[in-house]
Design a protein around this motif. Structure first.
Motif, PDB file in Angstrom:
ATOM      1  N   LEU A 175      78.305 -35.835 -14.305  1.00 31.12           N
ATOM      2  CA  LEU A 175      77.577 -36.985 -14.847  1.00 31.12           C
ATOM      3  C   LEU A 175      76.332 -37.257 -14.019  1.00 31.12           C
ATOM      4  N   GLN A 176      76.445 -37.137 -12.718  1.00 28.50           N
ATOM      5  CA  GLN A 176      75.290 -37.337 -11.838  1.00 28.50           C
ATOM      6  C   GLN A 176      74.230 -36.282 -12.101  1.00 28.50           C
ATOM      7  N   THR A 177      74.648 -35.039 -12.306  1.00 32.81           N
ATOM      8  CA  THR A 177      73.711 -33.953 -12.592  1.00 32.81           C
ATOM      9  C   THR A 177      73.011 -34.219 -13.925  1.00 32.81           C
ATOM     10  N   TYR A 178      73.785 -34.612 -14.938  1.00 28.87           N
ATOM     11  CA  TYR A 178      73.192 -34.920 -16.240  1.00 28.87           C
ATOM     12  C   TYR A 178      72.209 -36.084 -16.144  1.00 28.87           C
ATOM     13  N   ASN A 179      72.623 -37.062 -15.362  1.00 31.79           N
ATOM     14  CA  ASN A 179      71.762 -38.239 -15.178  1.00 31.79           C
ATOM     15  C   ASN A 179      70.454 -37.840 -14.506  1.00 31.79           C
ATOM     16  N   ASN A 180      70.557 -37.016 -13.455  1.00 31.18           N
ATOM     17  CA  ASN A 180      69.356 -36.555 -12.741  1.00 31.18           C
ATOM     18  C   ASN A 180      68.442 -35.755 -13.678  1.00 31.18           C
ATOM     19  N   GLU A 181      69.048 -34.881 -14.478  1.00 30.89           N
ATOM     20  CA  GLU A 181      68.252 -34.089 -15.415  1.00 30.89           C
ATOM     21  C   GLU A 181      67.627 -34.978 -16.487  1.00 30.89           C
ATOM     22  N   LEU A 182      68.387 -35.951 -16.942  1.00 33.75           N
ATOM     23  CA  LEU A 182      67.885 -36.879 -17.950  1.00 33.75           C
ATOM     24  C   LEU A 182      66.695 -37.662 -17.406  1.00 33.75           C
ATOM     25  N   VAL A 183      66.825 -38.172 -16.179  1.00 35.62           N
ATOM     26  CA  VAL A 183      65.727 -38.916 -15.551  1.00 35.62           C
ATOM     27  C   VAL A 183      64.520 -38.007 -15.385  1.00 35.62           C
ATOM     28  N   LYS A 184      64.747 -36.758 -14.960  1.00 37.94           N
ATOM     29  CA  LYS A 184      63.633 -35.817 -14.784  1.00 37.94           C
ATOM     30  C   LYS A 184      62.956 -35.544 -16.129  1.00 37.94           C
ATOM     31  N   CYS A 185      63.727 -35.353 -17.191  1.00 37.00           N
ATOM     32  CA  CYS A 185      63.153 -35.108 -18.523  1.00 37.00           C
ATOM     33  C   CYS A 185      62.322 -36.312 -18.975  1.00 37.00           C
ATOM     34  N   ILE A 186      62.881 -37.509 -18.738  1.00 33.73           N
ATOM     35  CA  ILE A 186      62.145 -38.725 -19.119  1.00 33.73           C
ATOM     36  C   ILE A 186      60.855 -38.823 -18.319  1.00 33.73           C
ATOM     37  N   GLU A 187      60.889 -38.538 -17.025  1.00 27.44           N
ATOM     38  CA  GLU A 187      59.677 -38.575 -16.189  1.00 27.44           C
ATOM     39  C   GLU A 187      58.663 -37.540 -16.666  1.00 27.44           C
ATOM     40  N   ASP A 188      59.151 -36.343 -17.026  1.00 24.40           N
ATOM     41  CA  ASP A 188      58.250 -35.305 -17.545  1.00 24.40           C
ATOM     42  C   ASP A 188      57.593 -35.765 -18.846  1.00 24.40           C
ATOM     43  N   LEU A 189      58.397 -36.363 -19.746  1.00 24.03           N
ATOM     44  CA  LEU A 189      57.838 -36.863 -21.002  1.00 24.03           C
ATOM     45  C   LEU A 189      56.811 -37.965 -20.740  1.00 24.03           C
ATOM     46  N   CYS A 190      57.101 -38.852 -19.803  1.00 27.89           N
ATOM     47  CA  CYS A 190      56.152 -39.915 -19.452  1.00 27.89           C
ATOM     48  C   CYS A 190      54.865 -39.337 -18.882  1.00 27.89           C
ATOM     49  N   SER A 191      55.008 -38.317 -18.054  1.00 23.33           N
ATOM     50  CA  SER A 191      53.831 -37.667 -17.467  1.00 23.33           C
ATOM     51  C   SER A 191      52.985 -37.018 -18.557  1.00 23.33           C
ATOM     52  N   LYS A 192      53.645 -36.311 -19.487  1.00 25.46           N
ATOM     53  CA  LYS A 192      52.917 -35.676 -20.592  1.00 25.46           C
ATOM     54  C   LYS A 192      52.251 -36.730 -21.480  1.00 25.46           C
ATOM     55  N   ARG A 193      52.955 -37.860 -21.722  1.00 24.82           N
ATOM     56  CA  ARG A 193      52.368 -38.940 -22.518  1.00 24.82           C
ATOM     57  C   ARG A 193      51.138 -39.518 -21.810  1.00 24.82           C
ATOM     58  N   ASP A 194      51.226 -39.704 -20.479  1.00 28.82           N
ATOM     59  CA  ASP A 194      50.081 -40.222 -19.730  1.00 28.82           C
ATOM     60  C   ASP A 194      48.896 -39.268 -19.800  1.00 28.82           C
ATOM     61  N   GLN A 195      49.181 -37.975 -19.685  1.00 33.37           N
ATOM     62  CA  GLN A 195      48.118 -36.975 -19.793  1.00 33.37           C
ATOM     63  C   GLN A 195      47.492 -37.028 -21.192  1.00 33.37           C
ATOM     64  N   LEU A 196      48.350 -37.135 -22.204  1.00 32.52           N
ATOM     65  CA  LEU A 196      47.858 -37.230 -23.576  1.00 32.52           C
ATOM     66  C   LEU A 196      47.038 -38.500 -23.764  1.00 32.52           C
ATOM     67  N   ASN A 197      47.455 -39.598 -23.189  1.00 34.97           N
ATOM     68  CA  ASN A 197      46.695 -40.851 -23.260  1.00 34.97           C
ATOM     69  C   ASN A 197      45.309 -40.692 -22.639  1.00 34.97           C
ATOM     70  N   ARG A 198      45.219 -40.005 -21.510  1.00 36.53           N
ATOM     71  CA  ARG A 198      43.915 -39.768 -20.875  1.00 36.53           C
ATOM     72  C   ARG A 198      43.018 -38.938 -21.782  1.00 36.53           C
ATOM     73  N   GLN A 199      43.591 -37.905 -22.416  1.00 34.22           N
ATOM     74  CA  GLN A 199      42.818 -37.072 -23.336  1.00 34.22           C
ATOM     75  C   GLN A 199      42.345 -37.892 -24.544  1.00 34.22           C
ATOM     76  N   ILE A 200      43.227 -38.744 -25.062  1.00 30.99           N
ATOM     77  CA  ILE A 200      42.862 -39.609 -26.195  1.00 30.99           C
ATOM     78  C   ILE A 200      41.730 -40.537 -25.785  1.00 30.99           C
ATOM     79  N   GLN A 201      41.826 -41.118 -24.610  1.00 31.03           N
ATOM     80  CA  GLN A 201      40.790 -42.040 -24.136  1.00 31.03           C
ATOM     81  C   GLN A 201      39.450 -41.309 -23.990  1.00 31.03           C
ATOM     82  N   GLN A 202      39.484 -40.110 -23.436  1.00 33.75           N
ATOM     83  CA  GLN A 202      38.253 -39.331 -23.288  1.00 33.75           C
ATOM     84  C   GLN A 202      37.633 -39.024 -24.656  1.00 33.75           C
ATOM     85  N   GLU A 203      38.470 -38.636 -25.612  1.00 31.78           N
ATOM     86  CA  GLU A 203      37.947 -38.313 -26.935  1.00 31.78           C
ATOM     87  C   GLU A 203      37.428 -39.559 -27.645  1.00 31.78           C
TER      88      GLU A 203
END
Length: 113
Positions: A8-36
């Motif tokens: 459960l701890q491993t799944y939780n860690n992976e889940l948190v990492k996936c969520i952080e990765d998605l947030c990072s990708k969303r932030d990058q996408l937001n920067r690209q949207i703002q630039q455009e």
């Protein structure tokens, strides 16, 4: 149970990492949207400026074309009038020479018998 807790701890860690990765990708996408969006704003501004400039150039061009047409008309009318003056001058000169010749015959004592 410890094994399940670790999983459960491993799944939780992976889940948190996936969520952080998605947030990072969303932030990058937001920067690209703002630039455009900024680029879109600049382009729309440039289009407005160029449209206004094109309108001014078209108005100026229309005035100049009308002025050129006036020049062309005035030149054509002046040249036609000048040709009439030349023709009249030539006719006048011919008549004057003929009359001068006739007068010379009348006034020349040798021309009369």
């Amino acid at each position: 149970m410890t094994h399940q807790g670790a999983a459960l701890q491993t799944y939780n860690n992976e889940l948190v990492k996936c969520i952080e990765d998605l947030c990072s990708k969303r932030d990058q996408l937001n920067r690209q949207i703002q630039q455009e969006e900024e680029e879109k704003g600049r382009l729309q501004h440039d289009i407005r400026v160029l449209t206004e400039k094109l309108s001014r150039v078209n108005e100026s061009l229309a005035r100049r074309l009308a002025a050129r047409a006036d020049f062309d008309r005035t030149i054509a009318e002046t040249e036609a009038a000048y040709m009439k003056i030349l023709e009249s001058s030539q006719t006048l000169l011919s008549v004057l020479k003929q009359e001068a010749g006739n007068l010379s015959k009348v006034t020349d004592p040798r021309g009369s018998s």
